[in-house]
Structures are given as C-alpha cells and as structure tokens.
Design a protein around this motif. Structure first.
Motif, PDB file in Angstrom:
ATOM      1  N   ASP A 128       3.816  25.978 -16.170  1.00 43.89           N
ATOM      2  CA  ASP A 128       2.810  25.134 -15.521  1.00 43.89           C
ATOM      3  C   ASP A 128       2.775  25.330 -14.001  1.00 43.89           C
ATOM      4  OD1 ASP A 128       5.218  23.952 -15.075  1.00 43.89           O
ATOM      5  OD2 ASP A 128       4.653  21.943 -15.727  1.00 43.89           O
ATOM      6  N   LEU A 129       3.255  26.485 -13.520  1.00 44.98           N
ATOM      7  CA  LEU A 129       3.125  26.766 -12.093  1.00 44.98           C
ATOM      8  C   LEU A 129       1.704  27.296 -11.829  1.00 44.98           C
ATOM      9  CD1 LEU A 129       6.621  28.388 -11.366  1.00 44.98           C
ATOM     10  CD2 LEU A 129       5.943  26.005 -11.244  1.00 44.98           C
ATOM     11  N   THR A 130       1.144  26.901 -10.683  1.00 45.64           N
ATOM     12  CA  THR A 130      -0.271  27.219 -10.410  1.00 45.64           C
ATOM     13  C   THR A 130      -0.516  28.734 -10.381  1.00 45.64           C
ATOM     14  OG1 THR A 130      -0.011  25.418  -8.837  1.00 45.64           O
ATOM     15  CG2 THR A 130      -2.143  26.540  -8.835  1.00 45.64           C
ATOM     16  N   PRO A 131      -1.590  29.196 -11.040  1.00 43.10           N
ATOM     17  CA  PRO A 131      -1.935  30.624 -10.961  1.00 43.10           C
ATOM     18  C   PRO A 131      -2.108  31.046  -9.500  1.00 43.10           C
ATOM     19  CG  PRO A 131      -3.270  29.521 -12.629  1.00 43.10           C
ATOM     20  CD  PRO A 131      -2.499  28.443 -11.916  1.00 43.10           C
ATOM     21  N   THR A 167       5.434  38.161   7.769  1.00 41.60           N
ATOM     22  CA  THR A 167       4.553  37.496   8.748  1.00 41.60           C
ATOM     23  C   THR A 167       3.096  37.788   8.402  1.00 41.60           C
ATOM     24  OG1 THR A 167       5.587  39.166  10.148  1.00 41.60           O
ATOM     25  CG2 THR A 167       5.440  36.990  11.069  1.00 41.60           C
ATOM     26  N   ARG A 168       2.846  39.006   7.944  1.00 43.95           N
ATOM     27  CA  ARG A 168       1.472  39.394   7.626  1.00 43.95           C
ATOM     28  C   ARG A 168       0.932  38.592   6.441  1.00 43.95           C
ATOM     29  NH1 ARG A 168      -0.278  45.518   6.843  1.00 43.95           N
ATOM     30  NH2 ARG A 168      -2.439  45.097   6.324  1.00 43.95           N
ATOM     31  N   ALA A 169       1.766  38.490   5.375  1.00 46.01           N
ATOM     32  CA  ALA A 169       1.309  37.759   4.183  1.00 46.01           C
ATOM     33  C   ALA A 169       1.101  36.284   4.503  1.00 46.01           C
ATOM     34  CB  ALA A 169       2.335  37.916   3.063  1.00 46.01           C
ATOM     35  N   LEU A 170       1.890  35.772   5.455  1.00 45.34           N
ATOM     36  CA  LEU A 170       1.795  34.332   5.758  1.00 45.34           C
ATOM     37  C   LEU A 170       0.681  33.997   6.747  1.00 45.34           C
ATOM     38  CD1 LEU A 170       5.583  33.390   6.062  1.00 45.34           C
ATOM     39  CD2 LEU A 170       4.020  32.735   4.233  1.00 45.34           C
ATOM     40  N   ARG A 171       0.157  35.024   7.428  1.00 42.35           N
ATOM     41  CA  ARG A 171      -0.825  34.756   8.499  1.00 42.35           C
ATOM     42  C   ARG A 171      -1.990  33.865   8.036  1.00 42.35           C
ATOM     43  NH1 ARG A 171      -1.544  39.946  10.992  1.00 42.35           N
ATOM     44  NH2 ARG A 171       0.574  39.698  11.701  1.00 42.35           N
ATOM     45  N   PRO A 172      -2.578  34.129   6.857  1.00 41.52           N
ATOM     46  CA  PRO A 172      -3.714  33.291   6.433  1.00 41.52           C
ATOM     47  C   PRO A 172      -3.348  31.814   6.235  1.00 41.52           C
ATOM     48  CG  PRO A 172      -3.503  35.256   5.050  1.00 41.52           C
ATOM     49  CD  PRO A 172      -2.297  35.210   5.908  1.00 41.52           C
ATOM     50  N   LEU A 173      -2.049  31.543   6.104  1.00 42.68           N
ATOM     51  CA  LEU A 173      -1.632  30.151   5.868  1.00 42.68           C
ATOM     52  C   LEU A 173      -1.545  29.322   7.126  1.00 42.68           C
ATOM     53  CD1 LEU A 173       1.406  30.574   3.531  1.00 42.68           C
ATOM     54  CD2 LEU A 173      -0.755  29.451   3.046  1.00 42.68           C
ATOM     55  N   ASP A 217       2.778  23.505  -2.695  1.00 38.45           N
ATOM     56  CA  ASP A 217       1.499  24.069  -3.156  1.00 38.45           C
ATOM     57  C   ASP A 217       1.602  25.591  -3.236  1.00 38.45           C
ATOM     58  OD1 ASP A 217       0.160  21.713  -3.423  1.00 38.45           O
ATOM     59  OD2 ASP A 217      -1.023  21.892  -1.576  1.00 38.45           O
ATOM     60  N   LEU A 218       2.200  26.174  -2.217  1.00 39.87           N
ATOM     61  CA  LEU A 218       2.339  27.641  -2.200  1.00 39.87           C
ATOM     62  C   LEU A 218       3.170  28.122  -3.373  1.00 39.87           C
ATOM     63  CD1 LEU A 218       3.351  28.419   1.491  1.00 39.87           C
ATOM     64  CD2 LEU A 218       1.156  28.771   0.378  1.00 39.87           C
ATOM     65  N   ILE A 219       4.221  27.367  -3.651  1.00 41.04           N
ATOM     66  CA  ILE A 219       5.121  27.765  -4.734  1.00 41.04           C
ATOM     67  C   ILE A 219       4.492  27.461  -6.085  1.00 41.04           C
ATOM     68  CG2 ILE A 219       7.412  27.179  -5.701  1.00 41.04           C
ATOM     69  CD1 ILE A 219       8.064  26.898  -2.562  1.00 41.04           C
ATOM     70  N   GLY A 220       3.509  26.548  -6.061  1.00 41.94           N
ATOM     71  CA  GLY A 220       2.780  26.247  -7.288  1.00 41.94           C
ATOM     72  C   GLY A 220       3.436  25.168  -8.119  1.00 41.94           C
ATOM     73  N   TRP A 221       4.342  24.383  -7.491  1.00 46.24           N
ATOM     74  CA  TRP A 221       5.086  23.354  -8.219  1.00 46.24           C
ATOM     75  C   TRP A 221       4.177  22.162  -8.535  1.00 46.24           C
ATOM     76  CZ3 TRP A 221       9.739  24.638  -9.925  1.00 46.24           C
ATOM     77  CH2 TRP A 221      10.499  23.649 -10.550  1.00 46.24           C
ATOM     78  N   PRO A 222       4.144  21.689  -9.781  1.00 49.84           N
ATOM     79  CA  PRO A 222       3.240  20.591 -10.129  1.00 49.84           C
ATOM     80  C   PRO A 222       3.535  19.324  -9.318  1.00 49.84           C
ATOM     81  CG  PRO A 222       4.300  21.505 -12.080  1.00 49.84           C
ATOM     82  CD  PRO A 222       4.960  22.142 -10.909  1.00 49.84           C
ATOM     83  N   PRO A 223       2.484  18.689  -8.735  1.00 50.34           N
ATOM     84  CA  PRO A 223       2.694  17.496  -7.897  1.00 50.34           C
ATOM     85  C   PRO A 223       3.482  16.408  -8.617  1.00 50.34           C
ATOM     86  CG  PRO A 223       0.449  18.271  -7.669  1.00 50.34           C
ATOM     87  CD  PRO A 223       1.082  19.129  -8.733  1.00 50.34           C
ATOM     88  N   SER A 224       3.268  16.261  -9.937  1.00 49.58           N
ATOM     89  CA  SER A 224       3.943  15.188 -10.664  1.00 49.58           C
ATOM     90  C   SER A 224       5.461  15.399 -10.709  1.00 49.58           C
ATOM     91  CB  SER A 224       3.411  15.135 -12.098  1.00 49.58           C
ATOM     92  OG  SER A 224       3.669  16.381 -12.717  1.00 49.58           O
ATOM     93  N   ARG A 225       5.934  16.629 -10.415  1.00 49.90           N
ATOM     94  CA  ARG A 225       7.376  16.874 -10.496  1.00 49.90           C
ATOM     95  C   ARG A 225       8.001  17.147  -9.112  1.00 49.90           C
ATOM     96  NH1 ARG A 225       9.119  21.055 -13.705  1.00 49.90           N
ATOM     97  NH2 ARG A 225       7.163  22.002 -14.298  1.00 49.90           N
ATOM     98  N   ARG A 226       7.318  16.705  -8.039  1.00 47.30           N
ATOM     99  CA  ARG A 226       7.852  16.987  -6.700  1.00 47.30           C
ATOM    100  C   ARG A 226       8.846  15.935  -6.215  1.00 47.30           C
ATOM    101  NH1 ARG A 226       2.567  19.634  -3.627  1.00 47.30           N
ATOM    102  NH2 ARG A 226       2.187  21.072  -5.340  1.00 47.30           N
ATOM    103  N   GLU A 227       8.721  14.720  -6.765  1.00 48.10           N
ATOM    104  CA  GLU A 227       9.442  13.570  -6.218  1.00 48.10           C
ATOM    105  C   GLU A 227      10.959  13.776  -6.188  1.00 48.10           C
ATOM    106  OE1 GLU A 227      10.029   9.124  -7.576  1.00 48.10           O
ATOM    107  OE2 GLU A 227       8.037   9.936  -8.057  1.00 48.10           O
ATOM    108  N   ARG A 228      11.488  14.414  -7.243  1.00 52.51           N
ATOM    109  CA  ARG A 228      12.949  14.538  -7.352  1.00 52.51           C
ATOM    110  C   ARG A 228      13.496  15.728  -6.569  1.00 52.51           C
ATOM    111  NH1 ARG A 228      16.446  11.417  -8.033  1.00 52.51           N
ATOM    112  NH2 ARG A 228      17.817  12.677  -9.343  1.00 52.51           N
ATOM    113  N   LEU A 229      12.609  16.565  -6.017  1.00 49.77           N
ATOM    114  CA  LEU A 229      13.104  17.818  -5.434  1.00 49.77           C
ATOM    115  C   LEU A 229      13.984  17.607  -4.204  1.00 49.77           C
ATOM    116  CD1 LEU A 229      10.025  20.162  -5.909  1.00 49.77           C
ATOM    117  CD2 LEU A 229      12.203  20.270  -7.109  1.00 49.77           C
TER     118      LEU A 229
END
Ligand code: HEM
Length: 395
Positions: free
Chosen positions: A200-203, A104-110, A148-160
């Motif tokens: 290619d996951l977001t830093p 809960t603490r780590a997620l608070r800023p989100l 976005d949090l997981i860092g998954w590239p937008p171009s590869r989200r459609e099939r998820l």
C-alpha cells in the motif's frame, strides 16, 4: 610514533541520565585522556578525537560495519541485513538503490514544495506567537512531506516517531532504555513487513521503488525491510533533533540569529554549525578486523569501537573554540553525517529540510525566547528535545 604500553582505560558510564543530559564535559575528559580509550563497562574502545574518528570511518576494511553498528548482539543480529550493517560490495549495491532518489539533482524539484510547506507552517506559528519547536515545528516536514515522498500511508504515520526514537535507543548498550524499547522496535518490524506484504505504498514513491526492486528479485526481503527502515527511521529523530537544536541555539544566542538574518546566504553554514555543536546522532560502532594502531594506542583485532560524532565535532585540535556556536564558521567537514562509505545517505534531504525551515524563519522571526524550560529527550544514540516551548517576536 611510540606505542602506549598501559591501556588507556575508563569505567565511566556514558549512558546515565546525567551524562546524556550533558555529555560534553565527560567526552572532553576522555578525549584528553588518549586518542582511544577502553571503556571497561562496555568492553569497547571510544574514539572522540576528530582525526582518528575520521580515519576510522574512512577505513571500512580495518573498521567493519558487517558485525553491526550497535552496542549489543541483539541489535546487530536484528539488523544484520540492513544497509548500515554491511561492508562493500553489498553496501555499495544497496546504497545505490537507496540513494537513487536522493541526489541533489533528483531532489531539486522538491525544493519548492518543501519551501512552501515550511513558509506556511512558520506563518501560522508566528501568528500564534508561542509554540513547541519540537511538536509544532520540527515534526511537520518529516511527517507530512517526507512520508509523502516515501509513500507511507497517512493512517499509519502516527506511530512512526516513537518507533524511530525506540530504534535509536536500541543502538545503545544493554541498559534499561535499550531493553524497554524492544517491544516498540518489534512493532516497527511488523509495520515494515506489512508495508511489503500489503503493497500500500503510493505508486511513484521512494518506498514503492524499493518494493519494485525487491519484487524484481534484485533485493532480498530482509534487505528491503532494512532499506525501508532507512527511510522511515532515519527521517525522524535525525532532522527533528537538528531543527529543534537550531531553535534552542538561536534562542540562547540571539546575536547569532541577528547575524543569520543579516546574511541569509549563511544558511548552509549555520545548519552545518548546528549539527556540529549538537550532533543529532551521537554514536555508532565498528569492529576492528585487525590490530590497529590509533596514534600510539593499540586497538586489538575483534574489538568493538564506539565512534562519538558529537565528541569528534568538539575537538579543539580541529575546530577552534569548539563549544562556541558560530554560524559563520562554515564547518563543512564536521562528522555529524559521519564520513566514508556510510556517510549519511539522506543528508541532501536533511539539508533541504533544515535549510527550508531556517529560510522560512529568517524573514518572519526577530527573536526566539524560551517560554518555559526546554526538556531534553534523553536517548542512547540521539541528542534532541522532548519539548522546547518558545515565544517569538515577529519580524
Ligand atoms: C540532520 C539529519 C541527519 C543526521 C545528523 C544523520 C546522521 C547520520 C549518521 C551519523 C550516519 C552514519 C552511520 C555510520 O557511520 O555508520 C547516517 C547514515 C544514514 N542515514 Fe542519516 N542522518 C540524518 C538524516 C537522514 C535522513 C533524512 C535520511 C533518509 C531519508 C537518512 C538516512 C540514512 C541512511 C540510510 C544511512 C545509512 C547509510 C549507509 O550505511 O550507507 N539520514 N546518518
């Protein structure tokens, strides 16, 4: 406690379209038959009473996940390195890596980001007046904020989304839904392996953190694939089903929506009640590591045990009038997130999303009405909707 000498048994098929559409009358009957019922078609023992289900989930030494939590060898073999198919101490170690970012603490800023996204989306949907609560509402946060949090590239989200749905189908028994889903699960494996190879996951993202731990030699590749799957699979059908079920329940029971609007502090209680009544994930399994007595029924060593979260959540021995949707019930001890060492590792995030959507809807929507017939998404392990057309009256 007297031990039952004849084995309580049923040849019901829990996975026909008819039973998946409305599982509760069948589960009610099986729950009354015995504390544990041998399902002859599956060669598994069903538990859908609340207390025994909670005891099984809380006792990993007697009811292990290490032989897999699905209903077929194919699933259990394919995911043998995944977090959900481990017992302690491996499970404890992998889970610590996974949940580092999910306290809960780590997620608070989100929270602010998630709230703003939910408010903007609901403003837009209310101005339209009619929308599909699945595609237009429930898909938005998992696709746009969580990935976005997981860092998954937008171009590869459609099939998820279809991949996640297929993964949940393959938890089920060897039926047509399961078999036809494996090609899509194969694609999911490729996707996850590509994410590891292509880097290619977001830093700074959760996913990149997993890869860093893997590259530092602290997490084998198969386990990293399993944990990454834990984010990309579990983040979809679960919360999507929960949010769609919330809209469905409030459209059916407008007085409960009025009650929530009158007391918005009940949001947490309401979300618990939604997933108690319509548990988004209905089944996982365990294997008995020894002969165990479950309230007088002997489960043999080596038997596979099917836990019905949805059935346990509707046990009148624990929840009074269990079929009644009552947002003030405060069902904090429901089993929709499971219980024990495998209790949902993403539940703080799921709550953040569910609460944000309800909080955004409360001041903006006076009424939900069905705008056509809701279409259930039948699935071996999930319970939700394919389409949920609604009309809303603005507040
Ligand atoms: C309303 C939404 C959700 C529901 C109802 C739900 C339900 C569940 C259930 C029933 C289990 C138990 C498995 C077992 O007993 O073996 C579980 C485990 C898990 N969930 Fe969730 N889940 C939700 C959302 C999420 C989200 C958003 C994530 C990730 C971001 C997530 C990640 C996981 C993981 C990684 C596990 C495995 C934990 C372990 O084996 O230690 N879940 N979830």
């Amino acid at each position: 406690m007297t031990t039952t000498t004849t084995r309580p048994e049923s040849d019901v098929d829990l996975f026909t379209d008819e039973v998946l559409s409305d599982p509760y009358s069948t589960l009610d009957r099986l729950r009354e038959q015995a504390p544990a019922v041998y399902l002859s078609r599956l060669d598994m023992w069903l538990i859908c009473r609340y207390e025994p289900a909670r005891r099984v989930l809380g006792d990993w030494e007697s009811f292990s996940s290490a032989q897999g939590v699905g209903m077929t060898e194919q699933f259990n073999h394919a995911w043998s390195a995944a977090l959900i198919c481990q017992d302690p101490p491996t499970q404890t170690e992998q889970r610590a890596i996974f949940t580092e970012n999910l306290s809960t603490r780590a997620l608070r800023p989100l929270q602010a980001t998630i709230d703003v996204r939910a408010e903007e989306l609901v403003d837009e949907l209310v101005s339209r007046g009619r929308f599909d609560a699945v595609a237009d509402l429930a898909h938005d946060l998992p696709i746009n904020v969580i990935m976005d949090l997981i860092g998954w590239p937008p171009s590869r989200r459609e099939r998820l989304i279809p991949m996640a749905t297929a993964w949940f189908e393959t938890i089920g028994p060897d039926n047509e839904r399961n078999r036809s889903s494996w090609p899509v699960v194969g694609e999911l494996f490729e996707y996850l392996n590509q994410a590891i190879d292509q880097d290619d996951l977001t830093p700074g993202s959760f996913g990149r953190h997993l890869l860093d731990v893997h590259r530092a030699g602290h997490l084998p590749r198969e386990a990293a694939v399993g944990l990454l799957a834990g984010y990309v699979v579990a983040a979809f059908d679960t919360t999507i089903n929960a949010i769609a079920s919330a809209v469905w329940l409030f459209a059916r029971e407008p007085e409960q929506w009025d009650a929530l609007r009158a007391a918005p502090s009940l949001v947490a209680s309401a979300f618990n009640e939604v997933i108690r009544v319509e548990s988004p994930i209905q089944y996982f399994t365990r294997v008995a590591t020894r002969e165990v007595d479950v309230d007088g029924v002997t489960i043999p060593e080596g038997a596979r045990v099917l836990i019905s979260y949805g059935g346990a959540n509707r046990d009148a021995r624990h929840f009074a009038e269990p079929a009644r949707f009552d947002i003030a019930r405060n069902a904090v001890d429901h089993l929709a997130f499971s219980f024990g060492n495998h209790a949902c590792a993403g539940q703080n995030l799921a709550r953040l999303e569910g609460h944000a959507v309800l909080r955004a809807l409360i001041p903006r929507v006076a009424r939900f009405e069905f705008d056509g017939t809701p279409e259930r998404a039948l699935n071996n392990a999930g319970r939700g909707f394919a389409h949920l057309p609604v009309r809303v009256t603005p507040a």
